[in-house]
Design a protein around this motif. Structure first.
Motif, PDB file in Angstrom:
ATOM      1  N   LEU A  29       0.846  -1.181   0.000  1.00 56.39           N
ATOM      2  CA  LEU A  29       0.000   0.000   0.000  1.00 56.39           C
ATOM      3  C   LEU A  29       0.884   1.233   0.000  1.00 56.39           C
ATOM      4  N   PRO A  62      -6.501  -5.675   3.203  1.00 52.75           N
ATOM      5  CA  PRO A  62      -6.207  -4.304   2.775  1.00 52.75           C
ATOM      6  C   PRO A  62      -7.238  -3.290   3.238  1.00 52.75           C
ATOM      7  N   LEU A 121      -3.028   0.745  -3.922  1.00 54.74           N
ATOM      8  CA  LEU A 121      -2.783  -0.637  -3.518  1.00 54.74           C
ATOM      9  C   LEU A 121      -2.214  -1.399  -4.696  1.00 54.74           C
TER      10      LEU A 121
END
Length: 330
Positions: free
Chosen positions: A249, A283, A301
């Motif tokens: 990320l 995530p 991402l």
């Protein structure tokens, strides 16, 4: 599963080569196993990516599938036939494209090359005209059908090779590096055409490539071969899950800050207001924590690409134990 559903059936497939090595006056002959113990089933309508590093045995496998090489062990049937015994008959039911070699006549216009291919495959004139018209439309061959092959761009030549391989309506299309050296636009056009061919005509496709973009766009199933042995056979998602490569990320903060401490993530790099977090948690959960506790202007991402996953698989395969076991099996 019936025989009709099975396009390729290999059991214990192997191919050995005898080579000479050592000083010129004291050379000795030895046997090298290029492929050994391959079990592979390809069903009608599948698109299968056949992956492996250089020297893994991909080309030897493809040559056995098309009848160029005879297996030295195991059994192999393609479309119900033994390729090395029924090579001519099999050729009328398969199409083969090698990205680094053309089957077209260099000095002839593309149209004439395709006409010669019609005679080679004994395609009736009416069928040839119908299929050529369809392929010309799908692959946009019209502007260069009358151009000598030597003057075609690499992308145009590849479209011509695909057409030549498909004019006789094969049940199986074998592709070896079909997008090698092509620009992004040409690669995209070839991939979309292959997807359409598979969807609309049900053509089974077996693809070898080093371009992992081909695999991600075309293949739901991948087979990985390493040093002549099968290392993985399953879904693309399963390969990713079996050899996890971390998601990353990228966080752009409103102002520079020390490395973020976020549950489920580890900061691996900081450059001014931008930070890279390697994720060990979902995530969405990590993103929620980051945006809740920090001023964020942008987030990106990066999902693990298949190239990284396959590289990890190769590293695992390199750690084969003395008993021949591997860190991953499919």
């Amino acid at each position: 599963m019936t025989a009709h559903d099975t396009v390729v059936e290999a059991r214990g497939l192997g191919r050995d080569f005898t080579v000479s090595e050592g000083p010129f006056l004291r050379r000795r002959r030895c046997t090298v196993s290029a492929v050994h113990g391959i079990d592979l089933t390809v069903r009608s309508g599948e698109i299968v990516g056949y992956l492996g590093p250089n020297g893994a045995g991909k080309s030897s496998t493809m040559k056995m599938l098309t009848g160029i090489l005879t297996p030295t062990s195991g059994s192999l049937r393609v479309l119900g036939m033994e390729p090395s015994r029924r090579r001519t008959r099999l050729a009328r039911r398969i199409g083969v494209v090698f990205g680094q070699r053309t089957t077209l006549w260099w000095d002839l216009p593309l149209r004439d090359s395709l006409e010669l291919a019609r005679h080679m495959y004994r395609v009736p004139a009416a069928d040839h005209a119908r299929r050529l018209g369809r392929l010309t439309e799908l692959l946009e061959l019209g502007p260069f059908l009358d151009t000598p092959v030597r003057r075609l761009s690499l992308g145009q030549r590849m479209r011509g090779d695909l057409t030549a391989a498909l004019l006789h309506g094969p049940d199986l299309l074998v592709l070896d590096e079909p997008t090698i050296g092509l620009d992004v636009v040409s690669k995209s056009a070839i991939r979309e055409f292959l997807l359409r061919l598979n969807t609309e005509e049900g053509t089974t496709i077996l693809l070898t490539t080093h371009d992992l973009g081909d695999v991600e766009r075309l293949c739901e199933r991948v087979v990985v071969i390493d040093r002549g042995s099968l290392a993985y056979d399953g879904s693309l998602d399963g390969l990713r899950a079996s050899m996890p490569v971390p998601r990353v990320l990228t966080v752009d903060l409103a102002v520079p800050a020390p490395a973020l401490e976020v549950e489920g993530a580890r900061c691996v790099r900081v450059e001014g207001p931008r930070q890279w977090l390697e994720l060990s948690d979902n995530p969405a959960a990590v993103i929620a924590r980051v945006t809740r506790d920090h001023g964020v202007t942008d987030l990106t991402l990066r999902e693990p690409d298949i190239e990284g996953v396959v590289a990890a698989l190769y590293r695992g395969s390199a750690r084969t134990g003395a008993d021949g076991t591997r860190s991953l099996s499919g």
